[in-house]
Every structure is written in C-alpha cells, then in structure tokens.
Design a protein around this motif. Structure first.
Motif, mmCIF file in Angstrom:
data_model
loop_
_atom_site.group_PDB
_atom_site.id
_atom_site.type_symbol
_atom_site.label_atom_id
_atom_site.label_comp_id
_atom_site.label_asym_id
_atom_site.label_seq_id
_atom_site.Cartn_x
_atom_site.Cartn_y
_atom_site.Cartn_z
ATOM 1 N N ALA A 70 13.187 -74.596 -9.015
ATOM 2 C CA ALA A 70 12.920 -75.132 -10.345
ATOM 3 C C ALA A 70 11.809 -74.331 -11.006
ATOM 4 O O ALA A 70 10.801 -73.996 -10.365
ATOM 5 N N PRO A 71 11.935 -73.981 -12.284
ATOM 6 C CA PRO A 71 10.872 -73.248 -12.972
ATOM 7 C C PRO A 71 9.643 -74.122 -13.156
ATOM 8 O O PRO A 71 9.732 -75.361 -13.259
ATOM 9 N N THR A 72 8.487 -73.485 -13.201
ATOM 10 C CA THR A 72 7.224 -74.223 -13.362
ATOM 11 C C THR A 72 6.644 -74.075 -14.759
ATOM 12 O O THR A 72 5.707 -74.787 -15.114
ATOM 13 N N THR A 73 7.181 -73.147 -15.562
ATOM 14 C CA THR A 73 6.682 -72.938 -16.916
ATOM 15 C C THR A 73 7.468 -73.807 -17.901
ATOM 16 O O THR A 73 8.688 -73.658 -18.028
ATOM 17 N N ASN A 74 6.767 -74.727 -18.554
ATOM 18 C CA ASN A 74 7.375 -75.602 -19.564
ATOM 19 C C ASN A 74 8.664 -76.245 -19.040
ATOM 20 O O ASN A 74 9.715 -76.168 -19.667
ATOM 21 N N PRO A 75 8.622 -76.915 -17.896
ATOM 22 C CA PRO A 75 9.859 -77.437 -17.301
ATOM 23 C C PRO A 75 10.377 -78.680 -18.015
ATOM 24 O O PRO A 75 9.623 -79.479 -18.572
ATOM 25 N N ARG A 76 11.697 -78.816 -17.997
ATOM 26 C CA ARG A 76 12.358 -80.029 -18.475
ATOM 27 C C ARG A 76 13.499 -80.338 -17.525
ATOM 28 O O ARG A 76 14.418 -79.533 -17.361
ATOM 29 N N THR A 77 13.429 -81.499 -16.876
ATOM 30 C CA THR A 77 14.455 -81.896 -15.925
ATOM 31 C C THR A 77 15.457 -82.811 -16.605
ATOM 32 O O THR A 77 15.084 -83.732 -17.346
ATOM 33 N N PHE A 78 16.740 -82.537 -16.359
ATOM 34 C CA PHE A 78 17.823 -83.318 -16.950
ATOM 35 C C PHE A 78 18.342 -84.292 -15.905
ATOM 36 O O PHE A 78 18.946 -83.881 -14.904
ATOM 37 N N PRO A 79 18.125 -85.593 -16.103
ATOM 38 C CA PRO A 79 18.605 -86.570 -15.108
ATOM 39 C C PRO A 79 20.125 -86.586 -14.976
ATOM 40 O O PRO A 79 20.650 -87.002 -13.946
ATOM 41 N N GLN A 80 20.834 -86.127 -16.015
ATOM 42 C CA GLN A 80 22.298 -86.119 -15.955
ATOM 43 C C GLN A 80 22.818 -85.236 -14.824
ATOM 44 O O GLN A 80 23.885 -85.488 -14.250
ATOM 45 N N THR A 81 22.089 -84.133 -14.513
ATOM 46 C CA THR A 81 22.522 -83.221 -13.453
ATOM 47 C C THR A 81 21.470 -83.010 -12.381
ATOM 48 O O THR A 81 21.774 -82.428 -11.330
ATOM 49 N N GLY A 82 20.222 -83.444 -12.644
ATOM 50 C CA GLY A 82 19.150 -83.284 -11.664
ATOM 51 C C GLY A 82 18.555 -81.901 -11.615
ATOM 52 O O GLY A 82 17.801 -81.586 -10.683
ATOM 53 N N HIS A 83 18.845 -81.059 -12.593
ATOM 54 C CA HIS A 83 18.335 -79.692 -12.580
ATOM 55 C C HIS A 83 17.333 -79.476 -13.709
ATOM 56 O O HIS A 83 17.317 -80.212 -14.709
ATOM 57 N N THR A 84 16.500 -78.451 -13.516
ATOM 58 C CA THR A 84 15.357 -78.223 -14.386
ATOM 59 C C THR A 84 15.503 -76.926 -15.156
ATOM 60 O O THR A 84 15.904 -75.894 -14.596
ATOM 61 N N LEU A 85 15.151 -76.976 -16.424
ATOM 62 C CA LEU A 85 15.197 -75.835 -17.327
ATOM 63 C C LEU A 85 13.775 -75.533 -17.779
ATOM 64 O O LEU A 85 12.999 -76.442 -18.068
#
Length: 534
Positions: free
Chosen positions: A127-142
């Motif tokens: 998972a990226p650590t810069t300005n992260p946003r996690t999507f609960p719909q898929t559990g992955h982080t952008l």
C-alpha cells in the motif's frame, strides 16, 4: 474501403449513436462530428467521439483499432455497440441516455489481472504511504502519483476501483520492470523517466491486447506450395518464421505477419538462411550464407519495409561446433549482437544501427547463443567437446549495458547430446540445461524459479513461460506464470508440438505429427489456453 464509403459509414454510425432507442435527441447543430484517424484507418463518431474528446483523447484512450461493432459484454452477457481503442473499449448504453454513464468502459483491468495472475493474485503488493486513500469496496489503497492521476482523469467512472495495491510488474512490451496498479477498467504504469510531464503515469494498452485476442484464430498464411513453416520468432507486434519451399535445392525464405493488421510481409525471398531469425519490436535480423560461403547479417524494419545490412562478411568458422547448435544473431531496440567466429568463436560484437558504432565484447573462450535486451547482453562461454560422454561446461555471463560490468551468472555441465538454451526477456534470464529450466533476476542474481522435466523448446515473455514436455504419444505444451504454485497443461498430446513462441496475445507452435497441419504453424489465444488448463 474508400474515403467516401467511410464518410457514409460515419453518418450511419453517428445516427446509431445519437438516435438509438432511449437516447436523448440533442439539436442537430450540437451533434459531434466524425473524425478519421489515418494512423489506424478508422473513424470515431457520435457519442464515442464526444466521450473520447471529453476523457483525455489520445493520451487517455489511444487510437481506434476498429470500427464500432455489436458485441456481447463478458460482464453482463448483453449486446452493446462497442468500439476498441488502444487503451480502452467503449460500450454504448442507451439505458443510461442523458447521464454520465451513457458510454462506459469495459472492465479490461479485471480481465487482464485474472488472466495474468489467476486466483493467487500478484505477489509483492504494498500500500502506498503518500496521500493514501483506502477503498472499502475492494480493500485496496490508492496514493501518490497514481491517486493524483486517478482523481484528475475521470476517477471512478473512467478507471473504476483499485483491485490491487502497487507492485512491480515486468512489462510485456519492453521487458522492463514497472510499478503498476490495477483498476477495474485500466492499469496504471509509473514512468519516473517522465517525472513532471503528462506522461509520468501511463495506461497499459489493454484495448490492444483485448482486440488482438478477438476472432476465431490467428490468420497465419499457409506454407508455400510443397513447403513447410518452421523456427517461429515473435514480438508483441509481429510473428515471423522460416519458409522452406518444396522441390529443388534447399533455399529458405522469411515471412512475417503483422499481428495488428493481418498483413503478410515477405522479408526475404528464398535465400540461404543459415539460422533462425531474431525479432524485437518491428526489427528482424538474420544470418545468410550464400552458395559460396559468404556470410552477411541482414535486417528489415517490418513497419516501413526498409532492408539493411548489419554486417557484411563476418567470418564463420564451420569447424567450430557448439553443443547447443544455436548461434543466431540477437536484436534489442536498435542494437544487434552476434558472434564472429574468425578466432574460433571468441569474438562477440554489438552494433548500434543508428550510429553504426561497433563494440567488441571480450570473452574468455568460445562463445555461443548471445541474447540481448535493453539492459543486458548475455552469452554462453563453452569449454569441452570431444567424446560424446564428456560434458561441456557452460559459463553463463552477463554484461550490464548501463554500467559496463560483466559478471558470472551460472556454470552448468551438460552432455553434448543434452539440450541447452538461453532466453532473455528484460531483466529475467532463463536457461535450459539437462532438462531443467532455471529463471533468475539479473538485477540481483536472485533465483526466481527452477522447473524440472523441461525440453529445450521454451518461450519466455514477461512473466509467462511455455515449454514442451515429451510424452509417449507426442509433445505436451506446458505453461505457467512466474510465481504460480504449479505448471499447467495448456495443450496435451497426442501430436508433436515444437518451438513454441509468445506472439502478442497468442501462443504459436510448429506441429510435427501426421495431421494435415504439418508444416503450417498453429496458434491459440494464450488466455484461452490458460483458461482451459486444469
């Protein structure tokens, strides 16, 4: 198709897109125009053109690859008017007329991820650590540059949810490692060499890959009358092979197939080709030995049809035999590598086709099987010979083309009758020695995979491996993606299958049984072969 006919087609398609049942009917003056793209020879019209213009155009969607067709969506099984672009596939949804969802993109990211990594998923995700946003719909982080791109290029509607975290993937186009992240409708690639420009994040050409996978089969032309096709080589754009015509003295030609357009190209009329050609992108090179023993290394740019001579008269020591029997030239980008046997096979050459500069790479002994890619030159230095039961010693060495450093990769002992072969794709090097296939990462020397019971016929592209395995009733084609827990049977025997290659989205091989297809190259979509494998 003439320009006039295409103009008529444009008008019809515009009417379909604008006046389809349930679609809003804007004023005629507001109707989007049609646009002709000479780069690929196709039109984009109506709603599709409006969407293309409003959602990034060429940089985001790529050029059109075909005209609109009605196609059944693999997502919901319903028919939609569809048009393929290099980086996306547009679907017209009349039930969404007047909303932002009137044109939707196919879930190419989902399909590509499942085809490449299966149920196990891609390894090494973080998972990226810069300005992260996690999507609960898929559990992955952008996060980071990928989040900035996602938010400024259509977000959820254009790209879909992230279906992975970031990870490193070997590009199937150039063999280099890229930081990527998969989304429902796209794959993001990070290109630090373009930092600060609009090209820092690029989209994988999923539309191209999907488009190449359509249709009943790959239209490989039949052999010349009385002849046979053999020794296929491939890139993401072209398939090429040796053509042995029947009758008279053995004289070999080379033909190629453009995987995008289906155009058949005569590379070389029947001449005395000594070895299998080498192909990278749209450049093909080969060694030719005429009836007087004169040797040249020749080449052609398949995109332009331009023929060129790489080397005129490199000495060839017919008395120097290699147990591999494979000593053809290799090409990567605009660089060609080959062995000049003038001093007993100790002379390894590289030529820059743009500048004409020659570079001699010193070796410690007779060398064979050079393989070149953007970052590395790899070769096999051999010691041994003589008695049939005395092993040859193969010293596999690699030159880092960026730093000039040479290092030993592996040393293996192989009987003269046993198979040995090198394959290089990006930073991944594979070799077959005594029926064992080994794959290593040249960046750090770390082993990636060791696979027993593998014959010499192996294909490597990106993270995909395919090889032959001898059975009592023929040859089986086995395949796997690196990191898979176990290989899979892609094409079982009976029947003999030789020389597999990976050409874009196709698996191509040379049949060798007693069927009517002997001598005619065979092909199957790689995704189909993996999907059907147990």
């Amino acid at each position: 198709m003439t320009r006039a006919i295409r103009s008529i087609l444009a008008a019809v398609l515009t009417a379909i897109l604008l006046l389809a049942p349930g679609a809003a009917r804007p004023a005629a003056a507001a109707a989007p125009a049609s646009r002709w793209f000479p780069q690929t020879g196709h039109l984009v019209s109506g709603r599709f053109l409006a969407y293309w213009d409003a959602h990034g155009g060429l940089a985001q969607q790529g050029y059109p690859l075909g005209d609109p067709v009605v196609e059944v969506s693999p997502t919901d099984g319903k028919p939609y008017l569809t048009q393929y672009f290099e980086r996306a596939v547009f679907e017209y949804h009349p039930e969404q007329a007047g909303t932002p969802y009137e044109v939707l993109l196919s879930l190419l990211g989902v399909a590509a991820y499942q085809a490449r990594y299966g149920a196990a998923g891609a390894p090494g995700q973080h998972a990226p650590t810069t300005n992260p946003r996690t999507f609960p719909q898929t559990g992955h982080t952008l996060g980071g540059v990928f989040r900035a791109y996602w938010e400024s290029h259509g977000g959820l509607m254009q790209q879909g949810y992230p279906i992975t975290d970031e990870f490193t993937e070997i590009s199937a186009l150039d063999g280099k490692p890229d930081t990527v992240q998969y989304f429902q409708r796209a794959v993001f690639e990070y290109h630090p060499e373009h930092a600060g420009t609009p090209y820092e994040v690029l989209l994988s050409q999923l539309g191209t890959a999907r488009y190449q996978g359509q249709g009943a089969g790959l239209a490989i032309p039949p052999p010349l009358p009385g002849g046979r096709e053999s020794e296929p080589v491939a890139s993401a754009d072209y398939l090429a092979w040796l053509d042995y015509p029947g009758g008279g003295p053995v004289r070999t030609g080379i033909r190629a197939l453009d995987l995008h357009t289906g155009q058949v190209i005569t590379v070389a009329d029947p001449v005395h080709i000594a070895q299998r050609p080498a192909l990278d992108g749209h450049l093909i090179v080969w060694e030719d030995v005429d009836e007087h023993g004169n040797t040249t290394i020749q080449g052609m740019d398949l995109a332009s049809g331009t023929h060129f001579v790489v080397a005129d008269g490199p000495a060839r020591n017919q008395g120097f035999a290699t147990p591999s029997g494979r000593n053809w030239p290799s090409v990567s980008g605009r660089t060609v590598a080959w062995v000049d046997d003038s001093d007993g096979g100790r002379h390894l050459q590289m030529k820059d086709l743009d500048s004409g500069a020659l570079t001699a790479q010193p070796t410690n002994g007779p060398v064979a099987t050079p393989a070149i890619d953007a970052d590395y030159l790899v070769w096999d230095e051999q010691q041994g010979g003589g008695a049939a039961n005395v092993p040859w010693t193969h010293h596999i060495r690699a030159l880092d083309r960026q730093t000039g450093a040479v290092r030993d990769v592996a040393t293996v002992a192989v009987l003269p009758s046993a198979p040995f072969r090198l394959l290089l794709d990006g930073t991944r090097l594979a070799w077959v020695a005594t029926d064992t296939l080994a794959v290593t990462d040249l960046r750090n020397g770390a082993p990636i995979q060791v696979i027993p019971e593998v014959d010499a016929d192996v294909a490597l592209a990106g993270d995909t491996l395919v090889w032959t395995h001898a059975e009592a009733d023929g040859n089986t084609l086995i395949g796997m993606h690196l990191g898979d827990p176990a290989p899979r049977v892609l094409l079982p025997s009976p029947g003999y299958k030789f020389q597999p290659v990976l050409a874009g989205g196709w698996l191509v091989w040379t049949p060798g049984d007693t069927s009517s297809d002997v001598g005619h190259l065979a092909a199957v979509r790689l995704s189909t072969a993996f999907a059907a494998a147990p």
